[in-house]
Scaffold this motif. Structure first.
Motif, PDB file in Angstrom:
ATOM      1  N   LEU A   1     -78.336  79.229  53.712  1.00  0.00           N
ATOM      2  CA  LEU A   1     -78.131  78.318  54.843  1.00  0.00           C
ATOM      3  C   LEU A   1     -78.809  76.977  54.590  1.00  0.00           C
ATOM      4  O   LEU A   1     -78.256  75.909  54.898  1.00  0.00           O
ATOM      5  N   GLN A   2     -80.030  77.029  54.029  1.00  0.00           N
ATOM      6  CA  GLN A   2     -80.736  75.787  53.715  1.00  0.00           C
ATOM      7  C   GLN A   2     -79.968  74.958  52.695  1.00  0.00           C
ATOM      8  O   GLN A   2     -79.910  73.731  52.792  1.00  0.00           O
ATOM      9  N   MET A   3     -79.341  75.629  51.727  1.00  0.00           N
ATOM     10  CA  MET A   3     -78.595  74.917  50.706  1.00  0.00           C
ATOM     11  C   MET A   3     -77.387  74.200  51.305  1.00  0.00           C
ATOM     12  O   MET A   3     -77.104  73.044  50.974  1.00  0.00           O
ATOM     13  N   VAL A   4     -76.674  74.867  52.213  1.00  0.00           N
ATOM     14  CA  VAL A   4     -75.525  74.241  52.869  1.00  0.00           C
ATOM     15  C   VAL A   4     -75.971  73.023  53.668  1.00  0.00           C
ATOM     16  O   VAL A   4     -75.369  71.951  53.598  1.00  0.00           O
ATOM     17  N   ALA A   5     -77.060  73.189  54.437  1.00  0.00           N
ATOM     18  CA  ALA A   5     -77.557  72.071  55.250  1.00  0.00           C
ATOM     19  C   ALA A   5     -78.032  70.919  54.375  1.00  0.00           C
ATOM     20  O   ALA A   5     -77.822  69.739  54.697  1.00  0.00           O
ATOM     21  N   ARG A   6     -78.664  71.255  53.241  1.00  0.00           N
ATOM     22  CA  ARG A   6     -79.183  70.213  52.341  1.00  0.00           C
ATOM     23  C   ARG A   6     -78.052  69.443  51.659  1.00  0.00           C
ATOM     24  O   ARG A   6     -78.129  68.222  51.495  1.00  0.00           O
ATOM     25  N   GLN A   7     -76.991  70.143  51.270  1.00  0.00           N
ATOM     26  CA  GLN A   7     -75.882  69.473  50.580  1.00  0.00           C
ATOM     27  C   GLN A   7     -75.147  68.522  51.517  1.00  0.00           C
ATOM     28  O   GLN A   7     -74.680  67.462  51.110  1.00  0.00           O
ATOM     29  N   GLY A   8     -75.011  68.907  52.784  1.00  0.00           N
ATOM     30  CA  GLY A   8     -74.381  68.032  53.754  1.00  0.00           C
ATOM     31  C   GLY A   8     -72.859  68.094  53.712  1.00  0.00           C
ATOM     32  O   GLY A   8     -72.247  68.724  52.852  1.00  0.00           O
ATOM     33  N   GLU A   9     -72.260  67.402  54.672  1.00  0.00           N
ATOM     34  CA  GLU A   9     -70.813  67.471  54.849  1.00  0.00           C
ATOM     35  C   GLU A   9     -70.035  66.927  53.654  1.00  0.00           C
ATOM     36  O   GLU A   9     -69.036  67.508  53.224  1.00  0.00           O
ATOM     37  N   GLY A  10     -70.496  65.811  53.086  1.00  0.00           N
ATOM     38  CA  GLY A  10     -69.756  65.180  51.992  1.00  0.00           C
ATOM     39  C   GLY A  10     -69.599  66.091  50.790  1.00  0.00           C
ATOM     40  O   GLY A  10     -68.500  66.279  50.260  1.00  0.00           O
ATOM     41  N   VAL A  11     -70.719  66.678  50.348  1.00  0.00           N
ATOM     42  CA  VAL A  11     -70.682  67.558  49.178  1.00  0.00           C
ATOM     43  C   VAL A  11     -69.889  68.820  49.484  1.00  0.00           C
ATOM     44  O   VAL A  11     -69.095  69.291  48.661  1.00  0.00           O
ATOM     45  N   MET A  12     -70.073  69.379  50.680  1.00  0.00           N
ATOM     46  CA  MET A  12     -69.387  70.623  51.025  1.00  0.00           C
ATOM     47  C   MET A  12     -67.872  70.425  51.117  1.00  0.00           C
ATOM     48  O   MET A  12     -67.101  71.341  50.823  1.00  0.00           O
ATOM     49  N   MET A  13     -67.430  69.239  51.489  1.00  0.00           N
ATOM     50  CA  MET A  13     -65.984  68.959  51.502  1.00  0.00           C
ATOM     51  C   MET A  13     -65.405  69.077  50.101  1.00  0.00           C
ATOM     52  O   MET A  13     -64.316  69.641  49.901  1.00  0.00           O
ATOM     53  N   GLU A  14     -66.133  68.546  49.113  1.00  0.00           N
ATOM     54  CA  GLU A  14     -65.659  68.621  47.731  1.00  0.00           C
ATOM     55  C   GLU A  14     -65.725  70.052  47.198  1.00  0.00           C
ATOM     56  O   GLU A  14     -64.826  70.506  46.494  1.00  0.00           O
ATOM     57  N   VAL A  15     -66.799  70.749  47.537  1.00  0.00           N
ATOM     58  CA  VAL A  15     -66.982  72.115  47.032  1.00  0.00           C
ATOM     59  C   VAL A  15     -65.914  73.054  47.584  1.00  0.00           C
ATOM     60  O   VAL A  15     -65.332  73.860  46.852  1.00  0.00           O
ATOM     61  N   LEU A  16     -65.632  72.943  48.899  1.00  0.00           N
ATOM     62  CA  LEU A  16     -64.718  73.883  49.548  1.00  0.00           C
ATOM     63  C   LEU A  16     -63.276  73.394  49.590  1.00  0.00           C
ATOM     64  O   LEU A  16     -62.363  74.186  49.817  1.00  0.00           O
ATOM     65  N   GLY A  17     -63.087  72.087  49.396  1.00  0.00           N
ATOM     66  CA  GLY A  17     -61.735  71.542  49.464  1.00  0.00           C
ATOM     67  C   GLY A  17     -61.183  71.502  50.878  1.00  0.00           C
ATOM     68  O   GLY A  17     -59.975  71.631  51.088  1.00  0.00           O
ATOM     69  N   TRP A  18     -62.054  71.347  51.865  1.00  0.00           N
ATOM     70  CA  TRP A  18     -61.647  71.330  53.267  1.00  0.00           C
ATOM     71  C   TRP A  18     -61.615  69.898  53.805  1.00  0.00           C
ATOM     72  O   TRP A  18     -62.156  68.974  53.192  1.00  0.00           O
ATOM     73  N   ASP A  19     -61.033  69.748  55.007  1.00  0.00           N
ATOM     74  CA  ASP A  19     -61.053  68.442  55.655  1.00  0.00           C
ATOM     75  C   ASP A  19     -62.400  68.233  56.350  1.00  0.00           C
ATOM     76  O   ASP A  19     -63.225  69.148  56.463  1.00  0.00           O
ATOM     77  N   SER A  20     -62.604  67.024  56.840  1.00  0.00           N
ATOM     78  CA  SER A  20     -63.899  66.650  57.415  1.00  0.00           C
ATOM     79  C   SER A  20     -64.237  67.472  58.649  1.00  0.00           C
ATOM     80  O   SER A  20     -65.374  67.923  58.817  1.00  0.00           O
ATOM     81  N   GLU A  21     -63.258  67.704  59.521  1.00  0.00           N
ATOM     82  CA  GLU A  21     -63.527  68.412  60.777  1.00  0.00           C
ATOM     83  C   GLU A  21     -63.964  69.859  60.525  1.00  0.00           C
ATOM     84  O   GLU A  21     -64.942  70.340  61.091  1.00  0.00           O
ATOM     85  N   ARG A  22     -63.234  70.531  59.647  1.00  0.00           N
ATOM     86  CA  ARG A  22     -63.548  71.934  59.363  1.00  0.00           C
ATOM     87  C   ARG A  22     -64.903  72.070  58.666  1.00  0.00           C
ATOM     88  O   ARG A  22     -65.699  72.962  58.965  1.00  0.00           O
ATOM     89  N   THR A  23     -65.158  71.143  57.723  1.00  0.00           N
ATOM     90  CA  THR A  23     -66.418  71.194  56.993  1.00  0.00           C
ATOM     91  C   THR A  23     -67.600  70.883  57.902  1.00  0.00           C
ATOM     92  O   THR A  23     -68.649  71.522  57.825  1.00  0.00           O
ATOM     93  N   SER A  24     -67.421  69.886  58.778  1.00  0.00           N
ATOM     94  CA  SER A  24     -68.491  69.522  59.714  1.00  0.00           C
ATOM     95  C   SER A  24     -68.855  70.697  60.618  1.00  0.00           C
ATOM     96  O   SER A  24     -70.035  70.948  60.881  1.00  0.00           O
ATOM     97  N   ALA A  25     -67.835  71.420  61.079  1.00  0.00           N
ATOM     98  CA  ALA A  25     -68.096  72.582  61.938  1.00  0.00           C
ATOM     99  C   ALA A  25     -68.889  73.643  61.197  1.00  0.00           C
ATOM    100  O   ALA A  25     -69.804  74.266  61.752  1.00  0.00           O
ATOM    101  N   LEU A  26     -68.566  73.854  59.916  1.00  0.00           N
ATOM    102  CA  LEU A  26     -69.291  74.840  59.116  1.00  0.00           C
ATOM    103  C   LEU A  26     -70.752  74.439  58.930  1.00  0.00           C
ATOM    104  O   LEU A  26     -71.663  75.248  59.115  1.00  0.00           O
ATOM    105  N   VAL A  27     -70.980  73.175  58.543  1.00  0.00           N
ATOM    106  CA  VAL A  27     -72.349  72.699  58.311  1.00  0.00           C
ATOM    107  C   VAL A  27     -73.174  72.801  59.594  1.00  0.00           C
ATOM    108  O   VAL A  27     -74.331  73.248  59.572  1.00  0.00           O
ATOM    109  N   GLN A  28     -72.583  72.415  60.716  1.00  0.00           N
ATOM    110  CA  GLN A  28     -73.299  72.492  61.991  1.00  0.00           C
ATOM    111  C   GLN A  28     -73.621  73.943  62.356  1.00  0.00           C
ATOM    112  O   GLN A  28     -74.713  74.244  62.864  1.00  0.00           O
ATOM    113  N   ALA A  29     -72.673  74.843  62.100  1.00  0.00           N
ATOM    114  CA  ALA A  29     -72.907  76.263  62.400  1.00  0.00           C
ATOM    115  C   ALA A  29     -74.041  76.821  61.544  1.00  0.00           C
ATOM    116  O   ALA A  29     -74.888  77.582  62.031  1.00  0.00           O
ATOM    117  N   CYS A  30     -74.084  76.434  60.263  1.00  0.00           N
ATOM    118  CA  CYS A  30     -75.154  76.888  59.370  1.00  0.00           C
ATOM    119  C   CYS A  30     -76.510  76.331  59.809  1.00  0.00           C
ATOM    120  O   CYS A  30     -77.519  77.033  59.793  1.00  0.00           O
TER     121      CYS A  30
END
Length: 312
Positions: free
Chosen positions: A240-269
């Motif tokens: 969970l700390q790793m997801v929060a540390r990477q942030g929305e921008g990096v997680m979008m590239e890693v998961l291949g998701w759009d901004s809205e879906r990725t933002s919801a995931l990061v906030q949930a974590c």
């Protein structure tokens, strides 16, 4: 020369479990089938022992971490959770007893629950920070073995395992509640309108798992993030700390998701991590308060002993 991958293989009942060193998925089927007593002509499939994910792609197999545990299934067999086998009475395989890798005992699985037990022995509050896989591994351990590792009575250990099971059940209930809410909101949005086949397929589409580790994430973590519903409840505190540390921008590239879906995931974590840490702080504060309360009594007893010694 192709690099050897150390892994583990078990049968559907998890009663037989062996360690192997193989170079390919086909070799895993061959050597695993021999170890488990399968007929050479039998049709077999390979799944991840943890969640039943089918492993049929060679590239995916090679990207899995060392000591991954696989299950070999006959054509007519279907993966089941540990508690679905024999009404939950089937015991997990004990790597310390019957795992061998090139003639040497492999005790990684045994040591893994021992390390978790050591964390509990030092601080019971660490339960809150454990992932579902960690909790399940402690539940699956024989009560007598866990009691010995924790230096608890068997009765106390049984209560502890019941508590761990309730925590798992509660997390599952939370996921189901969120899923019901999601379905309700989706139904409200689509009330009075029918989606086209293309739109329905798009809603149900699940992105393929990115098997290469990206931005420091293991393939297993990526699989949980992309394929599991409400993954924040399944991840460890460190993940969970790793997801929060990477942030929305990096997680979008890693998961291949759009901004809205990725933002919801990061906030949930971030929210899940915050809740866990708040619980730990509350438990630690309560523990410190109890120690402070007991300290004056200890000091009074010490002074009383000194006074008696001086009078004599």
């Amino acid at each position: 020369m192709t690099e050897l991958k150390v892994c583990k293989v078990c049968n559907i009942s998890r009663q037989k479990c062996y360690g192997l060193a193989v170079t390919s998925l086909d070799q895993l089927k061959l050597k695993g089938g021999e170890a488990l007593g399968f007929s050479p002509s039998a049709s077999t499939s390979v799944v991840l022992e943890e969640d039943g994910t089918i492993v049929e792609d060679e590239a995916y197999f090679l990207c899995l971490p060392a000591n991954t545990k696989f299950m070999l299934l006959h054509a007519d067999e279907i993966w089941m959770h540990t508690h679905q086998i024999d009404g939950g009475t089937a015991q997990p395989c004990r790597e310390s007893d019957n795992l061998e890798v090139d003639g040497k005992d492999d005790v990684d699985g045994f040591e893994s629950w021992h390390s978790l037990a050591e964390q509990l022995r030092q601080n019971l509050a660490s339960i809150i920070l454990m992932s579902e896989a960690d909790l399940q591994s402690l539940i699956d351990v024989a009560c007598s073995d866990l009691a010995a590792a924790l230096d608890f009575s068997q009765q106390k250990t049984h209560v502890l395992q019941d508590t761990l099971q309730k925590m798992l059940d509660r997390r599952e209930e939370e996921r189901q509640s969120k899923e019901l809410l999601r379905l309700y909101l989706k139904a409200m949005e689509q009330e009075g309108a029918l989606d086209s086949p293309e739109e329905s397929a798009k809603l149900d589409e699940t992105d393929g798992v990115q098997v290469e580790a990206a931005a420091g994430f293991s393939s297993t973590t990526l699989m949980v993030l992309k394929d599991k519903k409400y993954p924040e409840t399944r991840l460890s505190n460190e993940e969970l700390q790793m997801v929060a540390r990477q942030g929305e921008g990096v997680m979008m590239e890693v998961l291949g998701w759009d901004s809205e879906r990725t933002s919801a995931l990061v906030q949930a974590c971030e929210s899940e991590l915050s809740k866990r840490l708040q619980r730990v702080q509350a438990l630690q504060s309560l523990s410190a308060r109890n120690q402070t309360t007991s300290q004056p009594q200890t000091e009074r007893e010490t002074r009383s002993k000194r006074h008696k010694k001086n009078t004599h």
